[in-house]
Design a protein around this motif. Sequence first.
Motif, PDB file in Angstrom:
ATOM      1  N   SER A 147     -51.997 -14.724  -4.111  1.00  0.00           N
ATOM      2  CA  SER A 147     -50.648 -15.229  -3.861  1.00  0.00           C
ATOM      3  C   SER A 147     -50.736 -16.476  -2.990  1.00  0.00           C
ATOM      4  CB  SER A 147     -49.793 -14.162  -3.185  1.00  0.00           C
ATOM      5  OG  SER A 147     -50.342 -13.811  -1.929  1.00  0.00           O
ATOM      6  N   THR A 175     -47.138 -18.188  -6.359  1.00  0.00           N
ATOM      7  CA  THR A 175     -47.586 -16.919  -6.914  1.00  0.00           C
ATOM      8  C   THR A 175     -47.301 -15.805  -5.919  1.00  0.00           C
ATOM      9  OG1 THR A 175     -49.826 -17.437  -6.140  1.00  0.00           O
ATOM     10  CG2 THR A 175     -49.350 -17.865  -8.449  1.00  0.00           C
ATOM     11  N   GLY A 176     -46.792 -14.704  -6.438  1.00  0.00           N
ATOM     12  CA  GLY A 176     -46.517 -13.534  -5.617  1.00  0.00           C
ATOM     13  C   GLY A 176     -47.705 -12.591  -5.621  1.00  0.00           C
ATOM     14  N   ASP A 212     -47.759  -9.876  -7.094  1.00  0.00           N
ATOM     15  CA  ASP A 212     -47.803  -9.516  -8.509  1.00  0.00           C
ATOM     16  C   ASP A 212     -47.505 -10.793  -9.294  1.00  0.00           C
ATOM     17  OD1 ASP A 212     -46.941  -8.756 -11.150  1.00  0.00           O
ATOM     18  OD2 ASP A 212     -46.609  -6.718 -10.408  1.00  0.00           O
ATOM     19  N   ASP A 271     -44.021 -11.821 -10.017  1.00  0.00           N
ATOM     20  CA  ASP A 271     -43.179 -12.302  -8.914  1.00  0.00           C
ATOM     21  C   ASP A 271     -43.429 -13.773  -8.622  1.00  0.00           C
ATOM     22  OD1 ASP A 271     -42.026  -9.788  -8.573  1.00  0.00           O
ATOM     23  OD2 ASP A 271     -43.648  -9.140  -7.238  1.00  0.00           O
ATOM     24  N   SER A 272     -44.008 -14.479  -9.572  1.00  0.00           N
ATOM     25  CA  SER A 272     -44.333 -15.897  -9.394  1.00  0.00           C
ATOM     26  C   SER A 272     -43.198 -16.772  -9.899  1.00  0.00           C
ATOM     27  CB  SER A 272     -45.626 -16.229 -10.143  1.00  0.00           C
ATOM     28  OG  SER A 272     -46.695 -15.444  -9.644  1.00  0.00           O
ATOM     29  N   SER A 273     -43.213 -18.045  -9.480  1.00  0.00           N
ATOM     30  CA  SER A 273     -42.200 -19.001  -9.928  1.00  0.00           C
ATOM     31  C   SER A 273     -42.815 -20.397  -9.965  1.00  0.00           C
ATOM     32  CB  SER A 273     -40.987 -18.991  -8.996  1.00  0.00           C
ATOM     33  OG  SER A 273     -41.355 -19.442  -7.695  1.00  0.00           O
ATOM     34  N   ARG A 328     -42.696 -12.753 -17.380  1.00  0.00           N
ATOM     35  CA  ARG A 328     -42.857 -11.432 -17.998  1.00  0.00           C
ATOM     36  C   ARG A 328     -44.053 -11.452 -18.935  1.00  0.00           C
ATOM     37  NH1 ARG A 328     -40.915 -12.017 -23.238  1.00  0.00           N
ATOM     38  NH2 ARG A 328     -39.455 -13.738 -23.506  1.00  0.00           N
TER      39      ARG A 328
END
Length: 183
Positions: A11, A47-48, A50, A53-55, A98
Motif C-alpha cells: 500500500s 494502493t490500499g 487490499d 481499495d486502490s484508486s 473489482r
Amino acid sequence: MTQSAIAGFTSGTWQIDPTHSNISFSVRHLVTKFRGSFTDFAATLTTGEDVLDSSVSADIKAASISTGNPDRDGHLRTPDFFDVENHPELTFRSTAVRYDGDDLVVTGDLTLRGVTKSVDFQVEVGGITTSPYGQTVLGIEADTTIKREEFGLEWNSALETGGVLLGSDVKIHIEAEFVLDQQ
C-alpha cells in the motif's frame, strides 16, 4: 488474480513516471487506423491494503496530442475535436476497482470536452520491482474503448462512396510505470 498473485504488492502513494509511460489511442480512418498519443500527463495511484481499495487519478493536457502529423494535430486541437482552448485537460478519476474473473477492472469517470462518462479499464499488472535507483516501481497496462461522439467529438466527413471518414470507437491504451513515494 488475487492480491497475493501480485508479488511485492504494497500500500502507498505512487506517481506516474512520464518518461517510462505512454497514453495512446487509435481510431478507424477510412480503411485502416491511425494512432496518436498524449505527451503531457500526470497520474497518482493510491494502493490500499487490499488491491480493491486502490484508486487512481490522472490529468492529461489536451494540447499535448501527437499523431506525428502537425497539420492533423492542429486540427485535433480545434473545436472540431478536443477544443483545447475551452477544455485544456482530460481527466480520469477512479470510482471502483473489482475483479472480473482473473482480470482487474478499474471503473472511473473520464472527462473529455467537459463531458463525463463512466468507463471501465481492463488492467494488467506487469509487476513490481526495484529500479537501479532503489525505487519501488509498479508497471501496468490498461485498455478501454469509448464512443467519441458520447464525448462531443462529433466531427466527421461523409464519403462519396458511402460511409464516413472516421470511426466511432476510440481505443485507449495506457502503459505506465508508477514509482512509490518514499516515506
